[in-house]
Design an enzyme around this catalytic site. Structure first.
Site, PDB file in Angstrom:
ATOM      1  N   CYS A  23       0.805  -1.227   0.000  1.00 53.58           N
ATOM      2  CA  CYS A  23       0.000   0.000   0.000  1.00 53.58           C
ATOM      3  C   CYS A  23       0.839   1.279   0.000  1.00 53.58           C
ATOM      4  CB  CYS A  23      -0.937  -0.001   1.200  1.00 53.58           C
ATOM      5  SG  CYS A  23      -1.884  -1.522   1.340  1.00 53.58           S
ATOM      6  N   HIS A  32      -3.207   7.678   6.337  1.00 51.10           N
ATOM      7  CA  HIS A  32      -3.349   6.353   5.717  1.00 51.10           C
ATOM      8  C   HIS A  32      -4.778   5.873   5.942  1.00 51.10           C
ATOM      9  CE1 HIS A  32      -2.140   2.596   3.999  1.00 51.10           C
ATOM     10  NE2 HIS A  32      -2.397   1.922   5.098  1.00 51.10           N
ATOM     11  N   GLU A  86      -2.280   4.725  13.909  1.00 53.12           N
ATOM     12  CA  GLU A  86      -1.872   5.954  13.234  1.00 53.12           C
ATOM     13  C   GLU A  86      -2.096   7.171  14.134  1.00 53.12           C
ATOM     14  OE1 GLU A  86      -2.125   8.149   8.876  1.00 53.12           O
ATOM     15  OE2 GLU A  86      -3.535   6.542   9.337  1.00 53.12           O
ATOM     16  N   LYS A 126      -9.614   7.835   1.762  1.00 51.09           N
ATOM     17  CA  LYS A 126     -10.028   6.465   1.439  1.00 51.09           C
ATOM     18  C   LYS A 126     -11.510   6.273   1.682  1.00 51.09           C
ATOM     19  CE  LYS A 126      -5.718   3.845   2.108  1.00 51.09           C
ATOM     20  NZ  LYS A 126      -4.752   4.859   2.556  1.00 51.09           N
ATOM     21  N   HIS A 174      -9.619   2.069  -0.797  1.00 53.04           N
ATOM     22  CA  HIS A 174      -8.200   1.748  -0.644  1.00 53.04           C
ATOM     23  C   HIS A 174      -7.723   1.139  -1.965  1.00 53.04           C
ATOM     24  CE1 HIS A 174      -4.375   0.710   0.707  1.00 53.04           C
ATOM     25  NE2 HIS A 174      -4.641   0.233   1.914  1.00 53.04           N
ATOM     26  N   PHE A 208       1.339  -3.227   4.435  1.00 52.23           N
ATOM     27  CA  PHE A 208       1.623  -4.567   4.927  1.00 52.23           C
ATOM     28  C   PHE A 208       3.114  -4.848   4.726  1.00 52.23           C
ATOM     29  CE2 PHE A 208      -2.790  -6.800   4.372  1.00 52.23           C
ATOM     30  CZ  PHE A 208      -3.240  -6.149   5.502  1.00 52.23           C
TER      31      PHE A 208
END
Length: 409
Positions: free
Chosen positions: A169, A301, A312, A333, A338, A397
């Site tokens: 990502c 994010h 976050e 998002k 996403h 990830f």
């Protein structure tokens, strides 16, 4: 050779292009993101009737015409088509006048997490389910993650450095950050950079279903009732060049990129680390020469998974201390989904538009305050704000973190 630190160049964004669930160009994207309009709806391009989720942020009704004729389209997976479409808009907007020297030295740096999933899925279906003994002869060049970069190079006849990052990502953020460093250091005088993704194929949707991180309804970042992420698709591309050169040719400057930071969690393959995310933000601030108090907005994010948003938030509070309470922090998002390897490009675009137009994009679909996400998340409604510096966060990830720092032009 790279330039000495004392001669580092400022880097301008002079071209932008986009295609995603919020629109087929930057104008449509801007209108939607500043209205808080969500592009999330029922998935149409794959059969999700047997899945735990039915919704995604698709480029609805997309057909390769009028962008490509049938013969050209046969060489490009959907994700690569998005890359070329966004690059065309960015280059046209930048008003680039191509010379043979510029074509030889310009760079193309893209990001994609999963590459040509639609093509791969079709091939597997033909081999495993239909029992065919062969697949489409262009399956390999259509599925490779660098296909977007390669087709952009052919589109414009660019023969300079061209490559692709695949860091889940954070892919597009790593791509944009590398392009920024190459221009700042004098390695190239022009870069086309960003990311693209098209993950709506049955196989990869089943893989995401198995992870149990996809929301059954919509994406609600930082809201207490959030239930997970929602997949998206699309692409966004930028033209970057030295600020001095852009000013000399009278180009419109949308914003500057002033810093880039990276880190690795070295912790867990899927669970995020607040300290890892904080290190990337601190690295971006250091690279830009910024104090935390100078930042006015963060495009988060913000995946809307229970763990990510809390992590976050903790990372932002660690980096910004008391100033965190004065920051605007939103997740787009909630509107464009996403988009995996393209997410950071779409989010960098939103942050650039915030600096240029003086509007904070909201966190859409927000219902309920979460004390563990105690930030100003700009819930549901856009807000006027004159922001000089912004960050765009991307945490992937594998614990791979990338943060871009931008300045108002």
């Amino acid at each position: 050779m790279p330039r000495p630190a004392s001669r580092m160049r400022r880097v301008a964004i002079t071209g932008m292009g986009a295609i995603c669930a919020l629109g087929r160009d930057v104008s449509e994207f801007s209108a939607a993101v500043f209205e808080g309009k969500s592009g999330i709806g029922r998935i149409e391009s794959a059969d999700c009737s047997t899945m735990r989720f039915q919704n995604g942020a698709e480029v609805r009704g997309y057909r390769h015409q009028p962008y490509f004729d049938d013969r050209r389209a046969d060489f490009l997976d959907r994700f690569a088509q998005f890359a070329v479409i966004a690059a065309r808009e960015a280059v046209a907007g930048a008003g680039i006048e191509w010379t043979s020297e510029l074509r030889e030295t310009a760079a193309i740096i893209t990001g994609s997490c999963v590459g040509g999933q639609s093509t791969e899925d079709i091939g597997f279906h033909e081999v495993y389910k239909l029992g065919h003994n062969r697949v489409h002869p262009l399956t390999i060049p259509k599925t490779m993650a660098n296909a977007g970069a390669s087709h952009i190079s052919m589109e414009f006849g660019i023969t300079g450095p061209s490559f692709t990052f695949s860091t889940a990502c954070s892919s597009a953020a790593h791509a944009i950050g590398q392009a920024f460093w190459m221009i700042r250091g004098g390695i190239t005088d022009l870069a086309i950079t960003g990311g693209s993704e098209a993950p709506f194929s049955f196989g990869i949707l089943k893989a995401w279903e198995a992870m149990r991180v996809v929301s059954p309804d919509t994406c609600r970042p930082f809201s207490k009732d959030r239930r997970g992420m929602v997949l998206g698709e699309g692409g966004a591309m930028f033209v970057l060049e030295p600020l001095e050169a852009a000013l000399a040719r009278g180009a419109r400057i949308h914003a500057e990129i002033v810093g880039f930071g990276m880190s690795a969690d070295a912790n867990h393959i899927t669970q995020p680390s607040a300290e890892g995310a904080a290190r990337a933000m601190r690295a971006a601030l250091k690279d830009a020469g910024l104090a935390p108090e100078q930042v006015g907005y963060i495009n988060a994010h913000g995946t809307a998974t229970p763990t990510n948003d809390v992590t976050e938030t903790a990372a932002i509070r660690s980096v910004f201390g008391p100033h965190a309470g004065r920051l605007a922090v939103s997740s787009t998002k909630s509107m464009h989904g996403h988009a995996l390897g393209a997410a950071a490009a779409l989010e960098c675009l939103a942050a650039t538009l915030t600096l240029r137009d003086g509007i904070l994009p909201p966190t859409a679909n927000f219902n309920e305050y979460d004390p563990e996400c105690d930030l100003d998340v700009v819930p549901n409604c856009p807000r006027r704000a004159d922001v000089e510096y912004a960050l765009s966060n991307s945490f992937a990830f594998g614990g791979l973190n990338a943060v871009l720092a931008l300045r108002k032009a």
